[in-house]
Design an enzyme around this catalytic site. Structure first.
Site, mmCIF file in Angstrom:
data_model
loop_
_atom_site.group_PDB
_atom_site.id
_atom_site.type_symbol
_atom_site.label_atom_id
_atom_site.label_comp_id
_atom_site.label_asym_id
_atom_site.label_seq_id
_atom_site.Cartn_x
_atom_site.Cartn_y
_atom_site.Cartn_z
ATOM 1 N N ASN A 14 43.269 55.382 32.884
ATOM 2 C CA ASN A 14 42.087 56.188 33.226
ATOM 3 C C ASN A 14 42.065 57.524 32.483
ATOM 4 O O ASN A 14 41.090 58.249 32.553
ATOM 5 C CB ASN A 14 41.976 56.413 34.742
ATOM 6 C CG ASN A 14 43.078 57.303 35.281
ATOM 7 O OD1 ASN A 14 44.045 57.609 34.588
ATOM 8 N ND2 ASN A 14 42.943 57.718 36.514
ATOM 9 N N SER A 45 33.053 62.742 37.566
ATOM 10 C CA SER A 45 34.051 63.478 36.780
ATOM 11 C C SER A 45 33.475 64.734 36.108
ATOM 12 O O SER A 45 34.135 65.771 36.102
ATOM 13 C CB SER A 45 34.686 62.559 35.734
ATOM 14 O OG SER A 45 35.438 61.580 36.393
ATOM 15 N N ASN A 74 44.572 39.917 50.440
ATOM 16 C CA ASN A 74 43.419 39.930 49.539
ATOM 17 C C ASN A 74 42.720 38.583 49.615
ATOM 18 O O ASN A 74 43.366 37.552 49.821
ATOM 19 C CB ASN A 74 43.873 40.191 48.095
ATOM 20 C CG ASN A 74 42.704 40.499 47.172
ATOM 21 O OD1 ASN A 74 41.864 41.328 47.500
ATOM 22 N ND2 ASN A 74 42.632 39.831 46.034
ATOM 23 N N ARG A 75 41.396 38.617 49.453
ATOM 24 C CA ARG A 75 40.635 37.361 49.455
ATOM 25 C C ARG A 75 41.211 36.390 48.432
ATOM 26 O O ARG A 75 41.425 35.222 48.711
ATOM 27 C CB ARG A 75 39.170 37.698 49.144
ATOM 28 C CG ARG A 75 38.267 36.510 49.075
ATOM 29 C CD ARG A 75 36.864 36.947 48.762
ATOM 30 N NE ARG A 75 36.765 37.649 47.470
ATOM 31 C CZ ARG A 75 35.636 38.052 46.946
ATOM 32 N NH1 ARG A 75 34.494 37.855 47.584
ATOM 33 N NH2 ARG A 75 35.617 38.678 45.775
ATOM 34 N N GLY A 125 42.825 44.474 43.970
ATOM 35 C CA GLY A 125 42.131 44.645 42.686
ATOM 36 C C GLY A 125 42.854 45.675 41.839
ATOM 37 O O GLY A 125 44.035 45.981 42.054
ATOM 38 N N GLY A 126 42.138 46.253 40.865
ATOM 39 C CA GLY A 126 42.740 47.212 39.942
ATOM 40 C C GLY A 126 43.348 48.418 40.658
ATOM 41 O O GLY A 126 44.505 48.780 40.426
ATOM 42 N N LYS A 147 38.860 50.132 31.781
ATOM 43 C CA LYS A 147 40.247 50.566 31.997
ATOM 44 C C LYS A 147 41.286 49.628 31.352
ATOM 45 O O LYS A 147 42.261 50.092 30.779
ATOM 46 C CB LYS A 147 40.540 50.718 33.494
ATOM 47 C CG LYS A 147 39.817 51.902 34.131
ATOM 48 C CD LYS A 147 40.195 52.047 35.591
ATOM 49 C CE LYS A 147 39.549 53.296 36.190
ATOM 50 N NZ LYS A 147 39.974 53.549 37.568
ATOM 51 N N ASP A 154 45.756 57.419 38.761
ATOM 52 C CA ASP A 154 45.238 57.063 40.098
ATOM 53 C C ASP A 154 46.338 57.106 41.160
ATOM 54 O O ASP A 154 46.106 57.523 42.287
ATOM 55 C CB ASP A 154 44.621 55.661 40.074
ATOM 56 C CG ASP A 154 43.170 55.682 39.580
ATOM 57 O OD1 ASP A 154 42.547 56.764 39.594
ATOM 58 O OD2 ASP A 154 42.671 54.611 39.184
HETATM 59 P P1 NAP Z 1 38.228 45.739 41.691
HETATM 60 O O1 NAP Z 1 39.350 45.650 40.737
HETATM 61 O O2 NAP Z 1 36.922 45.090 41.367
HETATM 62 O O3 NAP Z 1 38.748 45.143 43.101
HETATM 63 C C1 NAP Z 1 37.853 44.905 44.171
HETATM 64 C C2 NAP Z 1 38.624 44.489 45.419
HETATM 65 O O4 NAP Z 1 37.673 44.286 46.483
HETATM 66 C C3 NAP Z 1 39.396 43.181 45.274
HETATM 67 O O5 NAP Z 1 40.517 43.216 46.115
HETATM 68 C C4 NAP Z 1 38.363 42.163 45.773
HETATM 69 O O6 NAP Z 1 38.911 40.951 46.217
HETATM 70 C C5 NAP Z 1 37.782 42.924 46.944
HETATM 71 N N1 NAP Z 1 36.462 42.401 47.321
HETATM 72 C C6 NAP Z 1 35.288 42.640 46.686
HETATM 73 N N2 NAP Z 1 34.285 41.953 47.326
HETATM 74 C C7 NAP Z 1 34.862 41.291 48.363
HETATM 75 C C8 NAP Z 1 34.364 40.428 49.393
HETATM 76 N N3 NAP Z 1 33.063 40.120 49.495
HETATM 77 N N4 NAP Z 1 35.242 39.943 50.311
HETATM 78 C C9 NAP Z 1 36.563 40.249 50.230
HETATM 79 N N5 NAP Z 1 37.090 41.057 49.280
HETATM 80 C C10 NAP Z 1 36.254 41.575 48.364
HETATM 81 O O7 NAP Z 1 37.861 47.264 42.021
HETATM 82 P P2 NAP Z 1 38.840 48.537 42.000
HETATM 83 O O8 NAP Z 1 38.749 49.201 40.683
HETATM 84 O O9 NAP Z 1 40.152 48.116 42.538
HETATM 85 O O10 NAP Z 1 38.073 49.507 43.036
HETATM 86 C C11 NAP Z 1 37.996 49.190 44.418
HETATM 87 C C12 NAP Z 1 37.307 50.328 45.167
HETATM 88 O O11 NAP Z 1 38.093 51.515 45.082
HETATM 89 C C13 NAP Z 1 35.935 50.714 44.605
HETATM 90 O O12 NAP Z 1 35.082 50.952 45.696
HETATM 91 C C14 NAP Z 1 36.188 51.994 43.840
HETATM 92 O O13 NAP Z 1 35.064 52.847 43.823
HETATM 93 C C15 NAP Z 1 37.305 52.609 44.670
HETATM 94 N N6 NAP Z 1 38.173 53.520 43.872
HETATM 95 C C16 NAP Z 1 38.323 54.793 44.308
HETATM 96 C C17 NAP Z 1 39.123 55.664 43.606
HETATM 97 C C18 NAP Z 1 39.272 57.070 44.079
HETATM 98 O O14 NAP Z 1 39.698 57.925 43.281
HETATM 99 N N7 NAP Z 1 39.020 57.372 45.332
HETATM 100 C C19 NAP Z 1 39.803 55.228 42.445
HETATM 101 C C20 NAP Z 1 39.654 53.897 42.036
HETATM 102 C C21 NAP Z 1 38.820 53.050 42.766
HETATM 103 P P3 NAP Z 1 39.061 39.709 45.173
HETATM 104 O O15 NAP Z 1 40.271 40.034 44.360
HETATM 105 O O16 NAP Z 1 39.224 38.521 46.031
HETATM 106 O O17 NAP Z 1 37.811 39.682 44.347
#
Ligand code: NAP
Length: 295
Positions: free
Chosen positions: A97, A17, A163-164, A141-142, A66, A113
């Site tokens: 955010n 950022s 989702n898992r 996830g989030g 968040k 987002d």
């Molecule tokens: P989060 O809330 O921690 O969610 C993680 C997700 O990944 C959940 O659906 C989780 O499943 C899944 N996951 C993690 N490990 C796994 C595994 N071993 N097997 C199967 N599923 C798995 O994270 P988030 O904030 O949503 O962010 C997710 C990704 O998006 C990150 O890489 C982040 O950097 C990226 N992101 C990018 C932007 C952008 O502006 N481009 C913005 C926000 C986030 P479970 O629910 O089963 O744990």
């Protein structure tokens, strides 16, 4: 007086950022500052309460704050229950955010987002027929909540999610269908173990899991059955081309990486704090990429 903003998280050193906002401050010749500040969970409440005292116009909030930041700010006497769409989405997601302090010192808490995701897709793939597509969201996830809302606001008529942890899909379905009137019959949940079975029925795929990120395991998925000319996007931006995107490109699908979402989600905060609507340009993208690849 110099306008000030910042991004807070724990850890925060990875945040891109500051690169984005400082690029814009310089480009538009604005006397302002934007820094990354390490704030631990224990210090979050006091940091947020002291934003005005410390001269901030607001801040960005990143992992892991968040949800907690929403809990704290939404209970402050100076919280402004704003009517804008990003404020509405923050209420629905209970995760924020971007925080803006208005002229009266009121706190406006938003989630941008969903805007970042939608604007990036529409800008990079304006000719894709979103309103006649079926989207497949991988992960709940989030970030996935924001993506589901973005797709609904883009009038995508069918959404499938996997989702898992299955309960999180139910939670997103409930939020979207009860808060935003998305038709329940058009929102389908598929078990994680059966995730490869639905590709033939979808043409817009979004990975929202953290799988495929640098240092994490790959997303184990087979998209061979996707119809021709599908659009595949990943919200991960490091690496820029994830395995999923490489697979999609080799099959001839259109691909969109996650960096544009990151750039676009930053724009509304910048405009509120510094009074200038910033542009997301190739030059900015290159600047951020330079930082990403230097790590
Ligand atoms: P989060 O809330 O921690 O969610 C993680 C997700 O990944 C959940 O659906 C989780 O499943 C899944 N996951 C993690 N490990 C796994 C595994 N071993 N097997 C199967 N599923 C798995 O994270 P988030 O904030 O949503 O962010 C997710 C990704 O998006 C990150 O890489 C982040 O950097 C990226 N992101 C990018 C932007 C952008 O502006 N481009 C913005 C926000 C986030 P479970 O629910 O089963 O744990």
């Amino acid at each position: 007086m110099m306008k000030k903003s910042c991004v807070i998280g724990h850890p925060i050193s990875h945040s891109l950022s500051p690169v984005i906002h400082n690029y814009w401050l310089k480009k538009y010749n604005i006397e302002g500052s934007y820094e990354a500040i390490e704030v631990t969970p224990e210090n979050l409440e006091s940091f947020l309460k002291e934003l005005p005292k410390n001269g901030y116009k607001g801040c960005n909030i990143t992992i892991p704050h968040k949800e907690n930041a929403w809990e704290i700010i939404s209970k402050l006497p100076d919280f402004e229950n704003n009517d804008s769409l990003p404020a509405h989405v923050a209420r629905y997601m209970k995760a924020i955010n971007t925080v803006v302090l208005d002229e009266k010192g009121k706190y406006i808490a938003t989630n941008t987002d969903f805007l970042g995701f939608a604007r990036n897709l529409i800008e990079t793939q304006p000719d894709f027929d979103y309103q006649n597509s079926v989207a497949y969201i991988i992960g709940a996830g989030g970030a996935s909540k924001a993506i589901a809302f973005a797709l609904a606001s883009m009038r995508v008529p069918g959404i499938v999610i996997t989702n898992r942890t299955a309960e999180k899909c139910e939670e997103i379905k409930k939020l979207l269908c009860s808060n935003f009137n998305y038709p329940e019959d058009n929102f389908n949940i598929i078990e994680w173990e059966r995730r490869n079975e639905v590709f033939a029925h979808c043409n817009l795929v979004v990975n929202t899991t953290s799988l495929g990120m640098k240092g994490k395991e790959k997303l184990d998925i087979n998209i061979e059955n996707l119809p021709e000319n599908s659009l595949v996007t990943d919200i991960i931006y490091n690496p820029l081309e994830t395995d999923l995107l490489a697979q999609a490109r080799k099959l001839g699908h259109v691909t969109v990486d996650g960096l544009g979402m990151l750039l676009h989600q930053a724009a509304p905060g910048f405009e509120s704090w510094f009074g200038k609507k910033p542009e997301v340009t190739k030059e900015l993208r290159d600047e951020v990429l330079k930082k990403l690849t230097s790590r």
